[in-house]
Scaffold this active site. Structure first.
Site, PDB file in Angstrom:
ATOM      1  N   ASP B 262       0.833  -1.217   0.000  1.00 24.61           N
ATOM      2  CA  ASP B 262       0.000   0.000   0.000  1.00 24.61           C
ATOM      3  C   ASP B 262       0.863   1.260   0.000  1.00 24.61           C
ATOM      4  O   ASP B 262       1.632   1.493   0.915  1.00 24.61           O
ATOM      5  CB  ASP B 262      -0.869  -0.067   1.265  1.00 24.61           C
ATOM      6  CG  ASP B 262      -1.751   1.153   1.504  1.00 24.61           C
ATOM      7  OD1 ASP B 262      -1.763   2.067   0.660  1.00 24.61           O
ATOM      8  OD2 ASP B 262      -2.434   1.166   2.544  1.00 24.61           O
ATOM      9  N   HIS B 435      -3.913   4.694   6.431  1.00 24.16           N
ATOM     10  CA  HIS B 435      -2.832   4.129   5.616  1.00 24.16           C
ATOM     11  C   HIS B 435      -1.473   4.442   6.231  1.00 24.16           C
ATOM     12  O   HIS B 435      -1.205   5.582   6.622  1.00 24.16           O
ATOM     13  CB  HIS B 435      -2.885   4.694   4.193  1.00 24.16           C
ATOM     14  CG  HIS B 435      -4.138   4.328   3.463  1.00 24.16           C
ATOM     15  ND1 HIS B 435      -4.257   3.169   2.731  1.00 24.16           N
ATOM     16  CD2 HIS B 435      -5.342   4.952   3.379  1.00 24.16           C
ATOM     17  CE1 HIS B 435      -5.477   3.106   2.205  1.00 24.16           C
ATOM     18  NE2 HIS B 435      -6.147   4.188   2.587  1.00 24.16           N
TER      19      HIS B 435
END
Lengths: 622, 622
Positions: B262, B435
């Protein structure tokens, strides 16, 4: 000769320093002392214990639109025509004893729900019959959202002189020259005072992201107004031109009735870092780069440009300047002495290109990702002089103006794939804002101690945040006006209040037309863009009312149009047949035919395709 | 019965915990130990001294589109169909020995240059003839950009089971039920292993802004791949479910050939603050409010919702939940045990409305300013249950998704004028990202020590920033692939490289149509929206070629249409007359007529109005 019949003066005046203008302006240079003698007013006692009142009790704009009352002699009227409730197209009109003073006249760049619009202007309609009443236009500084509307104002009929600082007028003059417009420009500087009819205007230095910005204090027999313009309070600006807090305190001491102050960063706490912090970071970033360096920033940000030039020199690079507005603005700044270009630093593009890559720096336009500006063209490889490639470094020494995010990020993503290193303020502190944050705004409120406060230069949330700051410094909540463009604010007997509204809608500039795009046609464009359209052409015999040919149906903005059209054709044919069999034998009226076809298409497309396109039916009678 | 001919199982499976599926999946629960025995691989020695290599030497995608070679048995093929070079519609296809494994299948929300599009899907065309080869779809977590494409995948022909964690499948099941679709859902949990044909898949806990997120380690005879899914490494998450770094180290020790990780926050330095920091701030914000409180957040962010409920309880407020997705998702989370609702805290809207305003809290949808969501409707005053008014406080316990800025700010500005207090993360730290930032990403790279690295889940700049982090941890630059959607990456003999490209364009969902909007019709829509259109209808006699009536000209998207049309009509008449007199006496060909009229309108509108509208000419022959 200028349009107003006065001698063409813009070029002339510019070359000679501060020539009294020949227009209807009574131009007297006053000292602040003179002005103070004329307008001395005792300081009012300050109200106490209101700092913690709830903001929600603030005066708000009534929903109903009401005509403002006739102006009384003892009243100073303030009407923002732009920039209040929005960021852009700043314009404020003051009125006193039948005379008008305009502060700034800028443009707004359009949003995505205004497709095809190039620019948005303030609505000048309240000025239409009153050009002879305008004493002057004061420009606080040279940014587009403050001066960009001036050419249109001149075209609309402005005859009065335009007053501003040296650099502001330099930029305006270039803009007017490009459009072959003429105007009387009058230069003023901080500390000076001008008698502009019943408006005695004192100019006060402030710093901002462009040199030579001014605040203005307007003294009238109905009270004193202070407009900060755009500002911050950098205590160590590159040009050592401080925001003149001493004058702010002096004006506060004399007594200020109404403050209009820049709200852009009112919801950002603390203080803006000094421009001087940028220099060393730029030097490091440019020094660290191994290959060519391309720096983009706002072309009017002369101090940023100065620091880029310094960083280039420091790291042994030479500089080429690329992009129309960058070339023009650096030349103006250099000519007028606002930029100190180290001798021999600048090269032509051709000469720079002969150097090894680690000795090159290109200063160029395109910091907002504008597709037609130099940077985007270099990224796409269709710029005349440079194409960005692996090993290059691009430095964004700029902020990201809201609304431009997608364009800028798309550009950076493209560069990332091409192996170009990109440095933005996210990677290194190479940009600081030009607008005062909450700490500085509070300091200004404390210095000026206004009896009434109207936050300007901001959207609703900024105005409200600024209002909260004002309340903390002791401005009573019923003396704070959170206005919208077009609100008419009267200052009478020391109290400001909203007394009505005037028209302050958007004037759209589209191609070469000004004001020829209305809300209706924008709505049409939105529907066309979102939903597409379907047209049907049918030819009928005028006498018998029978369909001679058609309906010929076409569509745009749909895929698989063939299936769609087959489907619709069948449907329309059925509906027409149904109408004929159920109705009388009389000829079908063309309007009725149009209605049937439109309804038939509309219901089918909506039910089956969930779309509501624009539907146009042409009935041609032969 | 489901579409695939298997018994309808989605509801059934859901109620019983982990039932082996009846489909073609060979479902064996393995332990990590078992898997390790089967796939033990020696750790490769790590290359040294590459950490400071230049990123610009990274492998880049060739510009030419080339067909990937036939897959060899010793190769693991990885093809991202979405989410690489963009944020949204995440989908990765693995292929080994003729079998396929799909990881995630999400949607992308359209941008402003895609008018009228509801959703964007990955391009499923490479799967068209291969539904029988798909072993399974693994869902890493329940966000729309990871599961939103599943209904369309099922409609396109997916028969394989869908594997995910309990909460992920709970959200998917609700989505499938709404669309009356059925599928085989197989629940897995962290620490478990599934044999999915030639893909042995180990599931590893990660935390994110939704409960129950999983990373997956896929072991094949051609090598091992690790996909992080979306994650961060909150060390004190609300549910105490840590990102399982111990397993990351174990997998790194075993030897990892290819990491997909990610990249969303790769260009943000440091570490994301813990979710636990939000609670006390929310409690203070809610506690300080004098009137009603409305909190908006993402409806799947169960931990945020938990903290809102806690803050309500803490400050003696009761809660009503408003908005379709908020009601649905909190119910799913409550049913499945992910949310602990204090007894008696929730009230119906009617009951809540009877309480004094300082005892009310409304948890509702609309954190991205969506015009149809609860918050925007309450602000406009057209919500059934609540209208926002002076004295209310609105809390945005959410991030601002890029592209939604204008909508959210417009909403906040409206509230500011209405006297509503608004608290966003700018005023108080009431949101943290879901994130991992650069610090956490580096920790993960250090633990997993991949031999090859492909950053995913990001636009170009994020991928490049992530690649730089990988290089710092020692991944050689020629083992880092900055790919784009559709790039085919083969892992052969321990080295990953781009071997070709497949189609990975946008599939648009518009109304009820999937994939029926092409780039051409989008371009049409853009022109229609930006430039408007002009149509002309002319009736000619088929035999003589003379114009019987018209041209009848109309326009949309212009203001002052009358002047424009008069002008054009005159012009077209002149041009037609000119064509007739200069040409022969032969009948005018309809195509020629169409060309003349089109050119006449086009040149006039472009020259005088600087516009390039769409021009449609209908020649009707009678």
């Amino acid at each position: 000769m200028s349009r107003s019949g006065r001698p063409s003066s813009s070029k002339l005046r510019w070359d000679s320093h501060r020539v009294p203008c020949a227009g209807p302006l009574s131009w007297v240079v006053l000292t602040v002392e003179d002005a103070r003698r004329r307008h001395r007013q005792p300081s009012a006692p300050r109200p106490e214990g209101v700092a913690r009142a709830r903001l929600s009790s603030l005066a708000r704009v009534p929903v109903t639109h009401r005509e403002p009352p006739p102006l009384q002699p003892g009243t100073l009227r303030v009407t923002p025509l732009g920039g209040v409730g929005e960021i852009g197209r700043n314009m404020t009109v003051l009125e006193h004893r039948g005379r008008l003073l305009i502060i700034d006249c800028g443009v707004l760049f359009p949003e995505e729900h205004q497709p095809g619009v190039d620019l948005v202007l303030p609505d000048f309609s309240t000025l239409r019959e009153r050009w002879d009443d305008v004493e002057a236009v004061i420009l606080t500084h040279g940014h587009e959202d403050h001066i960009g509307g001036i050419p249109y104002l001149i075209e609309a009929g402005l005859k009065a002189p335009i007053v501003g600082s040296r650099f502001t007028l330099g930029l305006l003059q270039a803009k007017l020259a490009e459009r072959r417009l003429e105007a009387t420009l009058v230069e003023v500087a901080s500390g000076e005072t001008a008698e502009l009819g019943p408006f005695t205007s004192e100019f006060v230095a402030v710093n901002h992201s462009i040199p030579d910005a001014l605040a203005v204090c307007v003294l009238t027999s109905a009270g004193t107004l202070f407009h900060t313009g755009d500002f911050k309070a950098d205590l160590t600006p590159l040009d050592n031109r401080l925001t003149d807090m001493a004058s702010f305190y002096e004006i506060g001491e004399r007594g200020l009735d109404l403050l209009l102050s820049d709200s852009t960063n009112a919801d950002v706490s603390g203080f803006v870092a000094t421009e001087r912090d940028i220099g060393p970071v730029l030097e490091r970033v440019v020094g660290d780069a191994a290959g060519r360096v391309f720096v983009v920033c706002t072309s009017s940000h002369v101090h940023r440009i100065q620091q880029v030039l310094n960083a280039a020199k420091q790291s042994g690079r030479q500089v080429a300047i690329v992009g129309r507005s960058m070339v023009r603005n650096t030349k103006i700044a250099d000519d007028l002495g606002y930029l100190q270009v180290p001798p021999g630093l600048l090269l032509s593009v051709d000469d720079l290109d002969k150097l090894p890559s680690n000795r090159m720096l290109v200063l160029c336009t395109g910091s907002q990702g504008e597709p037609a500006a130099a940077l985007a063209r270099m990224a796409r490889g269709d710029h005349r002089d440079f194409a960005l490639t692996e090993g290059d470094t691009v430095v964004f020494a700029s902020s990201l103006i809201p609304g431009n995010e997608s364009a800028v990020y798309r550009l950076i993503d493209r560069l990332a794939y091409d192996g170009v290193d990109v440095v933005t303020r996210q990677q290194a502190p190479i940009h600081v804002s030009g607008h005062a944050a909450a700490g500085e705004l509070t300091a200004v409120l404390t210095a000026l101690r206004p009896r009434n406060f109207m936050p300007v230069h901001g959207e609703g949330r900024h105005l409200r945040a600024h209002a909260k700051l004002a309340m903390r410094t002791g401005v009573p909540s019923d003396r704070i006006i959170i206005a919208r463009d077009g609100d008419v604010v009267d200052l009478t007997d020391g109290k400001a209040s909203v007394v009505g509204q005037v028209s302050a809608g958007f004037t759209y500039v589209d191609g070469v037309g000004v004001g020829d795009v209305g809300e209706e046609s924008l709505r049409d464009r939105l529907i066309l863009g979102e939903e597409g359209f379907i047209s049907a052409v049918v030819v009928v015999d005028a006498r018998s009312g029978t369909v001679v040919s058609g309906p010929e149906i076409s569509a745009r903005g749909f895929a698989d149009e063939d299936t769609l059209l087959d489907d619709i054709r069948q449907r329309v044919a059925d509906d027409l047949a149904g109408a004929k069999s159920s109705g009388s034998s009389a000829p079908v009226d063309p309007d009725e035919l149009r209605r049937i076809i439109r309804r038939s298409i509309g219901s089918r497309v909506n039910r089956v395709h969930r779309r509501r396109p624009m539907i146009l039916v042409y009935v041609v009678e032969t």
